[in-house]
Design an enzyme around this catalytic site. Sequence first.
Site, PDB file in Angstrom:
ATOM      1  N   ARG A  11       0.830  -1.204   0.000  1.00 13.44           N
ATOM      2  CA  ARG A  11       0.000   0.000   0.000  1.00 13.44           C
ATOM      3  C   ARG A  11       0.867   1.257   0.000  1.00 13.44           C
ATOM      4  O   ARG A  11       0.554   2.239  -0.671  1.00 13.44           O
ATOM      5  CB  ARG A  11      -0.913  -0.022   1.225  1.00 13.44           C
ATOM      6  CG  ARG A  11      -1.938   1.094   1.246  1.00 13.44           C
ATOM      7  CD  ARG A  11      -2.947   0.852   2.347  1.00 13.44           C
ATOM      8  NE  ARG A  11      -3.945   1.899   2.398  1.00 13.44           N
ATOM      9  CZ  ARG A  11      -5.026   1.863   3.169  1.00 13.44           C
ATOM     10  NH1 ARG A  11      -5.241   0.819   3.930  1.00 13.44           N
ATOM     11  NH2 ARG A  11      -5.893   2.857   3.176  1.00 13.44           N
ATOM     12  N   ASP A  71       9.959   7.280   7.727  1.00 13.25           N
ATOM     13  CA  ASP A  71       9.391   6.978   9.032  1.00 13.25           C
ATOM     14  C   ASP A  71       8.396   8.092   9.319  1.00 13.25           C
ATOM     15  O   ASP A  71       8.665   9.261   9.022  1.00 13.25           O
ATOM     16  CB  ASP A  71      10.463   6.910  10.120  1.00 13.25           C
ATOM     17  CG  ASP A  71       9.925   6.231  11.376  1.00 13.25           C
ATOM     18  OD1 ASP A  71       9.394   5.107  11.256  1.00 13.25           O
ATOM     19  OD2 ASP A  71      10.029   6.804  12.475  1.00 13.25           O
ATOM     20  N   LYS A 179      -6.097  13.747  -0.794  1.00  9.26           N
ATOM     21  CA  LYS A 179      -5.118  13.489   0.263  1.00  9.26           C
ATOM     22  C   LYS A 179      -3.700  13.634  -0.270  1.00  9.26           C
ATOM     23  O   LYS A 179      -2.824  14.209   0.394  1.00  9.26           O
ATOM     24  CB  LYS A 179      -5.325  12.085   0.841  1.00  9.26           C
ATOM     25  CG  LYS A 179      -4.274  11.693   1.874  1.00  9.26           C
ATOM     26  CD  LYS A 179      -4.435  10.254   2.339  1.00  9.26           C
ATOM     27  CE  LYS A 179      -3.315   9.865   3.292  1.00  9.26           C
ATOM     28  NZ  LYS A 179      -3.435   8.455   3.757  1.00  9.26           N
TER      29      LYS A 179
END
Length: 200
Positions: A11, A71, A179
């Site tokens: 994903r 991260d 988004k």
Amino acid sequence: MKIILATQNKRKLDEFIELSKNSNYPINFVIKPLKEDIGEIEENGNSYFENALIKANAVFNYYKEPVLSDDSGLELPEFKEILGIYSSRFAGINATDKENRYKLLDYLKSKNITETSAKYVCVLVYIFNQGEALSFKGEWEGKIIVSDNLNLDTGFGYDPMFVPKEYTITVSEMSISEKNLISHRAKAVNQFLNFLKDKK
């Protein structure tokens, strides 16, 4: 240009491909069988940058090809003792996104909180030569809402609870294309793509 994405998450790979597809700099993001080739990479850093660097170094040292790692996490200014670099394992080391969301819901309910300011943070680390690492950072401000009416059973990360600044809907209610224009990861990726474009 081929760049290894330091993840096993399909994903996330799809998200990076989508974020970079409109770039003038063609990139072929690929993922490798990291667990089989390298083993478990222990992310024991004290910051997003340190964790991203640990992953990038491990992958680059094995494959000797350009690597991009990231991260990311959710930060709550009023509750600095939780989340941050531990966002993905808030409910435990192998916790699912759903479990993390419900734990956060219960935690904030116990504090009698109905909403609290929040921001998503993403740090990318790019290694293309031995000893050369560059970082790019994106932030996305908003708030976490607490309600039994939220659908926490599906969605990515804390998106079903996160309402971006100047919006009245959660990220899960936004379209993917919307988004990808404003997210923390989009901002970091755009910085990275601009670096590649200027480097040509």
